[in-house]
Design a protein around this motif. Structure first.
Motif, PDB file in Angstrom:
ATOM      1  N   LEU A  74     -28.223 -11.043 -12.251  1.00 20.76           N
ATOM      2  CA  LEU A  74     -29.372 -11.133 -13.153  1.00 20.76           C
ATOM      3  C   LEU A  74     -29.571  -9.808 -13.903  1.00 20.76           C
ATOM      4  CD1 LEU A  74     -31.918 -13.191 -11.022  1.00 20.76           C
ATOM      5  CD2 LEU A  74     -30.673 -13.942 -13.048  1.00 20.76           C
ATOM      6  N   ARG A 127     -27.245  -7.797 -14.852  1.00 20.86           N
ATOM      7  CA  ARG A 127     -26.277  -7.777 -15.956  1.00 20.86           C
ATOM      8  C   ARG A 127     -26.780  -8.595 -17.138  1.00 20.86           C
ATOM      9  NH1 ARG A 127     -22.427  -8.419 -12.046  1.00 20.86           N
ATOM     10  NH2 ARG A 127     -22.103 -10.615 -12.521  1.00 20.86           N
ATOM     11  N   ARG A 128     -27.690  -9.522 -16.871  1.00 18.91           N
ATOM     12  CA  ARG A 128     -28.230 -10.353 -17.947  1.00 18.91           C
ATOM     13  C   ARG A 128     -29.613  -9.879 -18.380  1.00 18.91           C
ATOM     14  NH1 ARG A 128     -24.590 -12.729 -15.122  1.00 18.91           N
ATOM     15  NH2 ARG A 128     -23.157 -14.191 -16.118  1.00 18.91           N
ATOM     16  N   GLU A 145     -25.009 -18.106 -14.204  1.00 20.52           N
ATOM     17  CA  GLU A 145     -25.426 -18.527 -15.550  1.00 20.52           C
ATOM     18  C   GLU A 145     -26.590 -19.506 -15.460  1.00 20.52           C
ATOM     19  OE1 GLU A 145     -24.946 -17.542 -18.389  1.00 20.52           O
ATOM     20  OE2 GLU A 145     -23.129 -16.315 -18.239  1.00 20.52           O
ATOM     21  N   ALA A 181     -29.765 -17.718 -14.305  1.00 25.79           N
ATOM     22  CA  ALA A 181     -30.374 -16.942 -15.385  1.00 25.79           C
ATOM     23  C   ALA A 181     -31.055 -17.873 -16.393  1.00 25.79           C
ATOM     24  CB  ALA A 181     -29.312 -16.085 -16.068  1.00 25.79           C
ATOM     25  N   ARG A 231     -34.976 -17.823 -17.325  1.00 26.16           N
ATOM     26  CA  ARG A 231     -35.444 -17.674 -18.713  1.00 26.16           C
ATOM     27  C   ARG A 231     -36.367 -18.824 -19.084  1.00 26.16           C
ATOM     28  NH1 ARG A 231     -30.155 -15.566 -19.850  1.00 26.16           N
ATOM     29  NH2 ARG A 231     -29.420 -17.659 -20.345  1.00 26.16           N
ATOM     30  N   THR A 283     -27.205 -21.731 -25.662  1.00 22.83           N
ATOM     31  CA  THR A 283     -26.111 -20.900 -26.155  1.00 22.83           C
ATOM     32  C   THR A 283     -25.432 -21.631 -27.299  1.00 22.83           C
ATOM     33  OG1 THR A 283     -24.748 -21.922 -24.471  1.00 22.83           O
ATOM     34  CG2 THR A 283     -25.649 -19.757 -23.972  1.00 22.83           C
ATOM     35  N   ASP A 336     -18.192 -14.439 -10.243  1.00 21.92           N
ATOM     36  CA  ASP A 336     -18.864 -14.152 -11.504  1.00 21.92           C
ATOM     37  C   ASP A 336     -18.739 -12.663 -11.862  1.00 21.92           C
ATOM     38  OD1 ASP A 336     -20.742 -15.144 -13.612  1.00 21.92           O
ATOM     39  OD2 ASP A 336     -21.907 -13.475 -12.783  1.00 21.92           O
TER      40      ASP A 336
END
Lengths: 224, 339
Positions: free
Chosen positions: A20, A22-23, A106, A109, A113, A223, B156
């Motif tokens: 998370l 990294r995002r 993914e 995250a 969001r 996305t 990941d």
């Protein structure tokens, strides 16, 4: 955006936090409910990621108890429990959403969001989906910085789709959100509003993000 | 081949033996009391008389005794075994509902009770073993989730071309575990025998398609729901029906090439049809997949066959069926009308 991860498996908690981070999220970890209580008393979190089976109790019960006395940030339940009844029980118990282990970062995250886009005391006024942004106070939409001119209804529609980006918004929910009780809704009013919004998004360069799921509703992709 | 022992035959043999011994003894008595001697038998008249005496005093009593005895004996045996025969028919009729099945011992003769009780005890032990086996499978599936989550998150972090391939393998494992968990839950739910609820099929289809649509779209495919205004209603377990439909739609999405469409139709009647753009599934192949995986000895890598076996089990529990129409490339969940 600050997220509290309540998970008793150290390694899993650290990996989730790392993914998370990294995002773009900042994460704190609590290994049990007592730690979670003290973390929440010390800082304000935008979202909580909560494991169900913790050494000192059940995550859903804890969440329900906290919710009764004070405002608690939206919670995403991470459960290893199965597919049928447990999921529903988690949502009834005050969780806002759930994911079933093993989770992909993914997906995690995206769900966090989505939680943050929900309206609430700490909700942001500007919702962003990629290069598309919507200012909920000014009712203004932008794509890559360029303003998109929308009518009131189109703006409402876009806000609804953006708040729930990545999930399907049903036609019934759109009708309920856009038209008041005594306002007659013609059968293709939603379609008409949607096609106008789609055309404006296309013109602004944000084309192709809006999907129609025939027989169900619409979805704005998160996305490209 | 050894001859199977039969109670009726043994009774007949026993009565025959008793008759024979009785006849010989009576014969000896007649010979003794009437002072018959072998010398007298030389005369033709004497022989006739002797034979008549024998028939009157030996043949007739033996016949009078033995025939009713044999008749009553065989009848008693047939009646005594009747409850066993009925139980056998009931057991045969219970095919497919073996769980928690016990032989009804209320009409069993006392002599048969030790046997039927032992069989019922065996059934209870088998049920217990199956339950433990299922609980074990559920536990294993459950315990696998956390390490699998760690694995998927570790992958990941890897910035490597191989990582995405490995992630796909993890995803396949995840599907398999999901299916195992689902199976365990269906068994648990069937065992508790919850009361059925009224389930509008259109609502279920809308939920499932909404849930799966983001993934379908991300995979470059489309999905659509076609339903009339009136939803057919079936009686059953909503979550189980949703799980069955979810399995079918996921299969259809996998079978459909990129750019293709999956369509879900509600109706006509109490049915949900899932149409894909795959090669179609013949009934023989469907049957094979279901049968093979219901024995769980040949699970396919992605759990597709296991998934269909689960669908079939859910449908059977609802008195319905999973059918295929390879020409139309459709799989149908068919529920009984007015169920």
């Amino acid at each position: 955006m600050r997220v509290l991860i309540v998970e008793d498996n150290d390694r899993l908690a650290k990996l989730m936090a790392e993914g998370l981070q990294r995002r773009g999220f900042s994460c704190d970890i609590a290994g049990n409910l007592a730690d979670a209580d003290s973390a929440m008393d010390g800082a304000a979190y935008d979202a909580i990621i909560l494991d169900l089976g913790l050494p000192d109790g059940d995550g859903v019960d804890w969440l329900g108890a906290r919710r009764r006395t004070q405002h608690v940030a939206p919670a995403l339940i991470v459960t290893a429990r199965g597919a049928l009844e447990d999921r529903v029980a988690g949502l009834d118990g005050g969780a806002d959403d759930y994911v079933v282990k093993p989770i992909e970062i993914e997906e995690l995250a995206a769900r966090v969001r989505a939680l943050l886009r929900r309206p609430g005391p700490r909700a942001q006024t500007v919702i962003e989906i990629g290069a598309l942004s919507f200012d909920t106070a000014a009712r203004a939409a932008r794509y890559e910085g360029n303003e998109i001119d929308l009518s009131r209804r189109e703006a409402d529609l876009l806000e609804l789709l953006m708040r729930r980006a990545g999930t399907v918004v049903r036609r019934g929910a759109i009708e309920d959100a856009l038209y008041s009780f005594n306002e007659p809704v013609t059968p293709n009013a939603v379609e008409a509003a949607m096609s106008r919004l789609r055309r404006k998004l296309d013109e602004a360069g944000a084309g192709g993000k809006l999907n129609t799921i025939r027989g169900i509703g619409y979805m704005l992709r998160e996305t490209a | 081949m050894t001859h199977r022992r039969s109670v009726s035959r043994r009774l007949a043999r026993g009565l025959g033996l008793v008759g024979l011994i009785g006849s010989i003894l009576l014969l000896a008595a007649v010979v003794f009391f009437y002072r018959l001697s072998f010398v007298d038998l030389n005369a033709k008249q004497a022989t006739d008389r002797a034979i008549r005496e024998m028939l009157e005093h030996v043949g007739l009593p033996v016949l009078v005794l033995m025939v009713p005895m044999a008749f009553v004996g065989l009848r008693v045996i047939r009646q005594a075994f009747m409850p066993l025969e009925e139980a056998a028919m009931e057991i045969e009729a219970a095919r497919g509902h073996e769980r928690e099945y016990r032989i009804d011992t209320s009409r069993m003769p006392a002599e048969a009770l030790p046997f039927t009780d032992a069989v019922n005890d065996l059934l209870a032990r088998l049920d217990d073993a199956a339950t433990r086996q299922e609980a074990f499978a559920a536990d294993v599936a459950h315990e696998l989730r956390t390490p699998l989550a760690v694995l998927s998150l570790e992958l990941d972090r890897l910035d490597h071309a191989e990582a995405s391939r490995l992630k796909a393998d993890v995803a396949a494992m995840r599907r398999l575990i999901d299916q195992l968990m689902l199976l365990a839950q269906i068994d648990a739910a069937t065992a508790t025998q919850l009361a059925p609820e009224a389930v509008p099929l259109t609502d279920v289809a809308t939920d499932v398609v909404s849930l799966l649509a983001p993934g379908v779209i991300a995979a470059g495919k489309t999905i659509a729901l076609e339903a009339g205004a009136e939803s057919p209603i079936v009686h059953g377990r909503r979550e189980a029906i949703a799980a069955a439909l979810r399995n079918l739609v996921e299969n259809a999405v996998r079978a459909t090439p990129a750019g293709g469409a999956v369509q879900v139709f509600v109706g006509p009647g109490c049915a949900i049809r899932v149409k894909d753009q795959g090669p179609g599934l013949s009934s023989d192949r469907l049957h094979d997949l279901i049968r093979r995986h219901s024995r769980a000895d040949h699970a396919s890598k992605d759990g597709a066959g296991l998934g269909l076996a689960i669908v079939e089990r859910i449908m059977a529990a609802h008195g319905g069926a999973l059918t295929t129409d390879p020409g139309a490339r459709e799989l149908t969940l068919r529920f009984p009308e007015n169920s």
